[in-house]
Motif scaffolding. Structure first.
Motif, PDB file in Angstrom:
ATOM      1  N   ASN A 130       0.809  -1.502   0.103  1.00 15.76           N
ATOM      2  CA  ASN A 130       0.002  -0.190  -0.162  1.00 15.76           C
ATOM      3  C   ASN A 130       1.243   0.972   0.083  1.00 15.76           C
ATOM      4  OD1 ASN A 130      -1.845   2.549  -0.101  1.00 15.76           O
ATOM      5  ND2 ASN A 130      -2.769   1.473   2.417  1.00 15.76           N
ATOM      6  N   ARG A 132       0.309   4.002   0.000  1.00 19.27           N
ATOM      7  CA  ARG A 132      -0.154   5.554   0.953  1.00 19.27           C
ATOM      8  C   ARG A 132       0.016   5.160   2.655  1.00 19.27           C
ATOM      9  NH1 ARG A 132      -4.026   3.805  -3.358  1.00 19.27           N
ATOM     10  NH2 ARG A 132      -4.592   5.552  -4.593  1.00 19.27           N
ATOM     11  N   TYR A 133       0.172   3.547   2.723  1.00 18.89           N
ATOM     12  CA  TYR A 133       0.896   4.267   4.182  1.00 18.89           C
ATOM     13  C   TYR A 133       2.243   4.381   5.123  1.00 18.89           C
ATOM     14  CZ  TYR A 133       0.394   1.385   8.597  1.00 18.89           C
ATOM     15  OH  TYR A 133       0.160   1.093   9.414  1.00 18.89           O
ATOM     16  N   LYS A 167      -8.343   9.449   3.120  1.00 16.04           N
ATOM     17  CA  LYS A 167      -7.605   8.016   2.629  1.00 16.04           C
ATOM     18  C   LYS A 167      -7.304   8.132   1.293  1.00 16.04           C
ATOM     19  CE  LYS A 167     -11.572   5.394   1.455  1.00 16.04           C
ATOM     20  NZ  LYS A 167     -12.349   4.120   1.780  1.00 16.04           N
ATOM     21  N   GLN A 171      -2.614   7.112   4.695  1.00 19.66           N
ATOM     22  CA  GLN A 171      -3.110   6.036   4.755  1.00 19.66           C
ATOM     23  C   GLN A 171      -2.205   5.868   6.548  1.00 19.66           C
ATOM     24  OE1 GLN A 171      -4.605   2.773   2.841  1.00 19.66           O
ATOM     25  NE2 GLN A 171      -6.149   3.986   1.430  1.00 19.66           N
ATOM     26  N   PRO A 172      -3.068   4.787   7.553  1.00 23.22           N
ATOM     27  CA  PRO A 172      -3.723   4.486   8.507  1.00 23.22           C
ATOM     28  C   PRO A 172      -4.282   6.438   8.208  1.00 23.22           C
ATOM     29  CG  PRO A 172      -2.951   3.938   9.642  1.00 23.22           C
ATOM     30  CD  PRO A 172      -1.276   4.649   8.254  1.00 23.22           C
ATOM     31  N   GLN A 173      -5.541   6.491   8.291  1.00 23.10           N
ATOM     32  CA  GLN A 173      -5.809   8.068   8.511  1.00 23.10           C
ATOM     33  C   GLN A 173      -6.741   7.911  10.459  1.00 23.10           C
ATOM     34  OE1 GLN A 173      -7.583  10.987   7.641  1.00 23.10           O
ATOM     35  NE2 GLN A 173      -5.900  10.520   5.899  1.00 23.10           N
ATOM     36  N   SER A 185      -3.047   9.911  10.794  1.00 24.01           N
ATOM     37  CA  SER A 185      -2.757  10.969  10.010  1.00 24.01           C
ATOM     38  C   SER A 185      -2.626  12.372  10.059  1.00 24.01           C
ATOM     39  CB  SER A 185      -3.587  11.293   8.801  1.00 24.01           C
ATOM     40  OG  SER A 185      -5.155  11.511   9.288  1.00 24.01           O
ATOM     41  N   SER A 223     -13.475   3.127  10.413  1.00 18.93           N
ATOM     42  CA  SER A 223     -12.619   2.458  10.435  1.00 18.93           C
ATOM     43  C   SER A 223     -11.449   3.547  10.316  1.00 18.93           C
ATOM     44  CB  SER A 223     -13.135   1.481   8.760  1.00 18.93           C
ATOM     45  OG  SER A 223     -12.391   2.822   7.712  1.00 18.93           O
ATOM     46  N   ASP A 225     -10.013   4.422   8.135  1.00 21.18           N
ATOM     47  CA  ASP A 225      -9.799   4.632   6.910  1.00 21.18           C
ATOM     48  C   ASP A 225     -10.467   5.749   6.893  1.00 21.18           C
ATOM     49  OD1 ASP A 225      -7.209   3.523   5.732  1.00 21.18           O
ATOM     50  OD2 ASP A 225      -8.396   2.024   4.690  1.00 21.18           O
ATOM     51  N   THR A 226     -11.277   5.959   7.582  1.00 20.61           N
ATOM     52  CA  THR A 226     -12.471   7.119   7.791  1.00 20.61           C
ATOM     53  C   THR A 226     -11.566   8.543   7.487  1.00 20.61           C
ATOM     54  OG1 THR A 226     -13.618   5.592   9.272  1.00 20.61           O
ATOM     55  CG2 THR A 226     -14.304   8.044   8.683  1.00 20.61           C
TER      56      THR A 226
END
Length: 505
Positions: A130, A132-133, A167, A171-173, A185, A223, A225-226
Motif C-alpha cells: 500500500n 499510501r501507508y 484516505k 493512510q492510515p487516518q 494521519s 475504520s 481509513d475514515t
C-alpha cells in the motif's frame, strides 16, 4: 538558473517568450486541471492559452511522486538511485517538465503540489503493498529536494501533499487503541512537512511553502481509513486536544511544530451556497472560513503551528447537473455561486486567492449505485466534450452586489480578470426601462477588482462595461459587458450575482 525541461517543451517556451504576464495580483485567480495539463497534453496548450485570456494568475500542478520516481510497484528502492538528485536518470520528469513549460510560456505562474502517494518502496512498511501507508519522511524529503532544485527558476510556491485528511492520499487516518480510534494521519503529515519544508527552502530560498491542503469535510471514525474532519486534523497536527490544551504523550511526545509560510485549503461546498454554514463544528466548507481562522489563530498563539495569518484557497468548485444529478447543482446555480464565492474570498482579507477546479469535467463513470453511479469530478467550467457551461461566460468579469437585508444601499463589486484598460463604467437600468445609463466610471486595482457603494433603486438592473487592452490580433477592441444583476428578481442571499451572458446581454 538553467531550466531543465524536455526539448520540445523548452522550444515552445522560447517561441512564446514574448507572451505577456498575467496582471500582478493582490487577489489571485487560480486554475487547476491535472486531467488536461498532465494527462491530455495534446489538448492542454489551447486550454492554457484560454486561461491566460481569462486572466488566470497561477496554475496549480501536481508533482506526482508515484509517476516521477522509478519502480513504483517495487518494495525495494532501485539500486544506485539518488532520489535527492533531480538529474538522476531514473527519474521521469517529462510530463511535469512539459506542463510547467506550457504554463510559464503563457506568462502564468505555477504553484507545485509535491504529493504522494509515492512508489511502494517509499512506504515505511512496503510489505503491506500500500503506497499510501505511512510514507517515509526522508524519502519524501529527497523527492521534494529534487523537485524544488529542478523547478526553482519556474516555481515560486510549493504545496506540501494533497488532502492528507483523506484516505485516497494518506493512510492510515486512524488507529484503534483499547477500542477507541486515535488520529494517525495528522502525525504522519507533520513528519512529512517537517522533513520537506527545510529542504525546499534550502533548494529554493525565496519560495513560499504552503502546508495543510486539507479537504473540507470528514466523518466520525468507523475504520482506520475514515476521512478526518479538517479542524480536528489541525488540532491533532498541533498536538492539542479539543480545548487546545497541549498533548505530550503518545505520538505527541517530543512535539515540534511544523513550519510553513501559509496554509492551503480546499473549501469545496458540495451543494451548499458559499455563505451557508455547515453545522458540523469540525468541518470547514466555504461558509465556515471564520471557523477555520479561529482554529489557525489558536494554534498559532500557542506556537503549535508556524504559519502566517493568510491562506490560499487552492482548490474549489461545484459539481453540476448535468452531468451529475446525484452530487451536482444546476448550471445556473454554479454561475451564481462561483461569483458569490469570488466576492466573499476577496472581502475576506486573510484570503490571498481562489483557485478553480476544474476546466473540463471528468468523464462520468458508473461505479455502482447512489452517488457512485456518477463518479468522477464534474466541477468543470466546461463539459467533458469541451462545450462551455454558462458560468464560463462570466469568468472574465464576475459581478456581485452585496446588499444586507433591509439596506437601501449596496456594494457593487467586480473583477476584470482579463487584460483590460483599467477602468469600468457601472451602468443602471431603471425598472421598466430598456436602456442602461452610466452611473460612474471607476478605476480597477492591480488585480482587476473594483468596488462602489451606492443607493440602489428598487427593481433596477446593474452591469458594468470594460474594454480589453489592444493587442496585435485585436488593435481596436470593443467594449464588453459583465452579466446583469436584476434586483426585481427575489434573492434570499445578500450576495446578488450576475446572470450568465447571452448574445443579447
Amino acid at each position: 538558473m538553467k531550466r531543465f525541461v524536455m526539448a520540445a517543451a523548452a522550444a515552445a517556451a522560447l517561441a512564446a517568450a514574448g507572451a505577456p504576464a498575467a496582471h500582478a495580483a493582490t487577489f489571485e485567480v487560480g486554475m487547476e486541471d491535472e486531467g488536461l495539463i498532465l494527462s491530455n497534453q495534446h489538448l492542454a496548450p489551447a486550454a492554457v492559452e484560454a486561461w491566460k485570456n481569462f486572466g488566470v494568475d497561477v496554475v496549480r500542478i501536481h508533482a506526482r511522486w508515484w509517476e516521477i520516481a522509478p519502480a513504483d510497484s517495487s518494495t525495494t528502492k532501485p539500486s544506485g538511485f539518488d532520489a535527492g538528485n533531480h538529474l538522476d536518470p531514473q527519474y521521469d520528469w517529462a510530463k511535469l517538465d512539459a506542463a510547467i513549460a506550457m504554463v510559464r510560456a503563457q506568462g502564468i505562474r505555477v504553484m507545485l503540489t509535491l504529493t504522494g502517494p509515492g512508489p511502494l518502496w517509499s512506504s515505511s512498511e512496503p510489505a503491506k503493498r500500500n503506497p499510501r501507508y505511512k510514507p517515509e519522511p526522508k524519502e519524501f524529503a529527497d523527492f521534494s529536494k529534487a523537485a524544488a532544485t529542478r523547478y526553482k527558476a519556474d516555481v515560486d510556491r510549493y504545496l506540501i501533499w494533497n488532502e492528507p485528511n483523506q484516505k485516497g492520499w494518506l493512510q492510515p487516518q486512524w488507529e484503534k487503541i483499547s477500542g477507541k480510534y486515535q488520529p494517525v494521519s495528522p502525525h504522519i503529515y507533520r513528519s512529512l512537512v517537517r522533513a520537506a519544508q527545510p529542504v525546499v527552502k534550502a533548494a529554493d530560498p525565496g519560495a513560499e511553502v504552503v502546508i495543510g491542503e486539507l479537504a473540507p469535510v470528514g466523518n466520525k471514525p468507523i475504520s482506520v481509513d475514515t476521512p478526518m474532519r479538517p479542524l480536528a486534523f489541525l488540532r491533532s497536527f498541533g498536538c492539542v486536544d479539543d480545548r487546545y490544551k497541549s498533548i505530550k504523550t503518545g505520538r505527541c511526545k517530543g512535539f515540534k511544530a511544523a513550519k510553513g509560510d501559509t496554509l492551503g485549503y480546499h473549501p469545496h461546498p458540495q451543494k451548499y451556497a458559499p455563505d451557508r454554514v455547515n453545522p458540523d463544528q469540525d468541518a470547514a466548507q466555504f461558509g465556515d472560513l471564520k471557523r477555520l481562522f479561529t482554529t489557525i489563530d489558536k494554534l498559532r498563539a500557542r506556537k503549535r503551528i508556524s504559519i502566517s495569518k493568510t491562506i490560499h484557497l487552492t482548490e474549489f468548485g461545484y459539481e453540476t447537473s448535468p452531468p451529475d444529478p446525484s452530487s451536482g447543482i444546476s448550471t445556473t446555480l454554479q454561475t451564481k455561486y462561483l461569483q458569490q464565492a469570488s466576492y466573499i474570498a476577496w472581502a475576506t482579507k486573510r484570503v490571498r486567492g481562489l483557485s478553480f477546479y476544474q476546466w473540463d469535467d471528468e468523464r462520468v463513470q458508473n461505479l455502482g449505485s447512489g452517488t457512485k453511479r456518477y463518479s468522477g469530478w464534474q466541477t468543470g467550467l466546461r463539459f467533458n466534450d469541451g462545450r462551455p457551461k454558462p458560468v464560463l461566460s462570466i469568468m472574465a468579469s464576475p459581478f456581485v452586489i452585496d446588499q444586507k437585508p433591509g439596506a437601501k444601499s449596496g456594494l457593487l463589486w467586480g473583477q476584470v480578470r482579463a487584460e483590460a484598460q483599467g477602468q469600468v463604467k457601472i451602468e443602471e437600468r431603471a425598472k421598466g426601462s430598456s436602456e442602461f445609463k452610466t452611473l460612474t466610471t471607476r478605476n480597477t486595482s492591480a488585480d482587476g477588482t473594483f468596488s462602489y457603494r451606492r443607493t440602489l433603486k428598487t427593481g433596477a438592473s446593474y452591469r458594468y462595461v470594460w474594454t480589453p487592452k489592444p493587442s496585435l490580433l485585436d488593435p481596436n477592441p470593443q467594449p464588453r459587458t459583465s452579466g446583469i444583476i436584476d434586483l426585481s428578481k427575489k434573492e434570499k442571499s445578500r450576495y446578488k450575482a450576475a446572470a450568465a451572458l447571452t448574445t443579447t446581454s
